[in-house]
Design an enzyme around this catalytic site. Sequence first.
Site, PDB file in Angstrom:
ATOM      1  N   GLY A 123      28.246 -23.347  19.296  1.00  0.00           N
ATOM      2  CA  GLY A 123      27.238 -22.288  19.226  1.00  0.00           C
ATOM      3  C   GLY A 123      26.694 -21.930  20.594  1.00  0.00           C
ATOM      4  N   ASP A 124      26.398 -22.946  21.395  1.00  0.00           N
ATOM      5  CA  ASP A 124      25.953 -22.718  22.774  1.00  0.00           C
ATOM      6  C   ASP A 124      27.061 -22.099  23.612  1.00  0.00           C
ATOM      7  OD1 ASP A 124      23.374 -23.712  22.524  1.00  0.00           O
ATOM      8  OD2 ASP A 124      23.983 -25.760  22.944  1.00  0.00           O
ATOM      9  N   LEU A 125      28.261 -22.664  23.508  1.00  0.00           N
ATOM     10  CA  LEU A 125      29.350 -22.239  24.384  1.00  0.00           C
ATOM     11  C   LEU A 125      29.808 -20.817  24.067  1.00  0.00           C
ATOM     12  CD1 LEU A 125      31.397 -25.571  24.405  1.00  0.00           C
ATOM     13  CD2 LEU A 125      29.553 -24.852  25.922  1.00  0.00           C
TER      14      LEU A 125
END
Length: 415
Positions: free
Chosen positions: A185-187
């Site tokens: 999700g962050d990446l």
Amino acid sequence: MSEVPASSDSATTSRGPLAGVVVLDVTRVVAGPFCSMILADLGATVIKIERPGDPDYARDFPPFLESENGDRFSAFFAQYNRNKLGLTLDLAVPEGKELLKRLVERADVLVENFRPGTMDKLGLGYEQLRQANARLVYTAISGFGQTGPYRRRPAFDNSAQAAGGLWSMNGNPDQPPTRVGTIIGDLAATMYAVIGTLAALRHAERTGEGQLVDVAQQDSVLSLTENAVVSYTVDGTIAKPLGNAHPFVRPYELYPCKDGYVFFGGYTDKFWRLTCAMFGEHDVAEDPEIDTMAKRFDPEVYERRVRPLLHRWMAGRTRAELEELAGDQVPLTAIKDIGDVVNDPHIKERDMIVDVEYPDFGTLQMFGQPVHLGATPADPRGLAPKLGEHNDLLLRGLAGLSEDQIAVLRSSGAV
């Protein structure tokens, strides 16, 4: 482009395609820092802004480099904040707000990953900062975006995996869903933030008009769900965990071998014929039950005929033997652990593991830069800053402040 403060410090010597671009990074942890790190690798001058008494808490994430005198420095933080200049700045005090606005006047990009509305409450949201610099590209990364009913919800990577649909699809059949084994999700948000920032920067360079770049983790994860959306909107099919299998392409999954597992994806007719020949069973390619891709896609035929063949062919061979046998003919890849990958000669040839010397701490090996440019290559070997390491350089050089003005900022606690 903005002027960069002159210095002999290597961190301020901008090279690469984004040389001359000044980025203010007021982000924490991964999604924002990774975005600005990519820009820094590509030559932008990135200023990592942290609150003096409350810095990026990724500085406390393991593993740590340790010096002989017991000091330590987070390798996690170093990986995502390399090539940046460090500035401490308290945005909650009036002097800090004014200094950020002064820096914005000289910047091209600002990246933040606070919950929507936080910067507005500080008087430092896009609408306020664009008054200081009309060409500012303001990149905001958040869990659910700047608009919509969920915009104020707190979010982490797992929030995005859950809300974006990916978690529900991952795992083994007839078992509870399993999160993807990295912070996808962050990446994912990082990658879209970089793309959006570069697109907006291009527009600003042409027109002098900046804009808000709004990137949500939920949106980013949703876009990674491959065929799940159209399968639902067209056929009403809801994607479920499939383990290592593909929704419809077969053979295309993990297979056991003598010393572990390999991925094999020879599902086309061409690859299937080559595979049968590779394992010395040419006649299998002509078997009327499995001689076409469409037939091998059938779940019952695949389980009864194709999978047992592949298991038999691979069981007595090692991963290395199978990779050598497949060569450049068919898609077959050993499933490697991270130790295998770090020591992979191809990875080393591609400069994807880089050695960086940290004074007092020794050598740190971390991932390199996957964007390989022929004429203006990225440089992933820069250091991450210590907290406030470049305060004087930036306050004098970029902000243009006198020693007396800097002293006032220090006394107020703004820096």
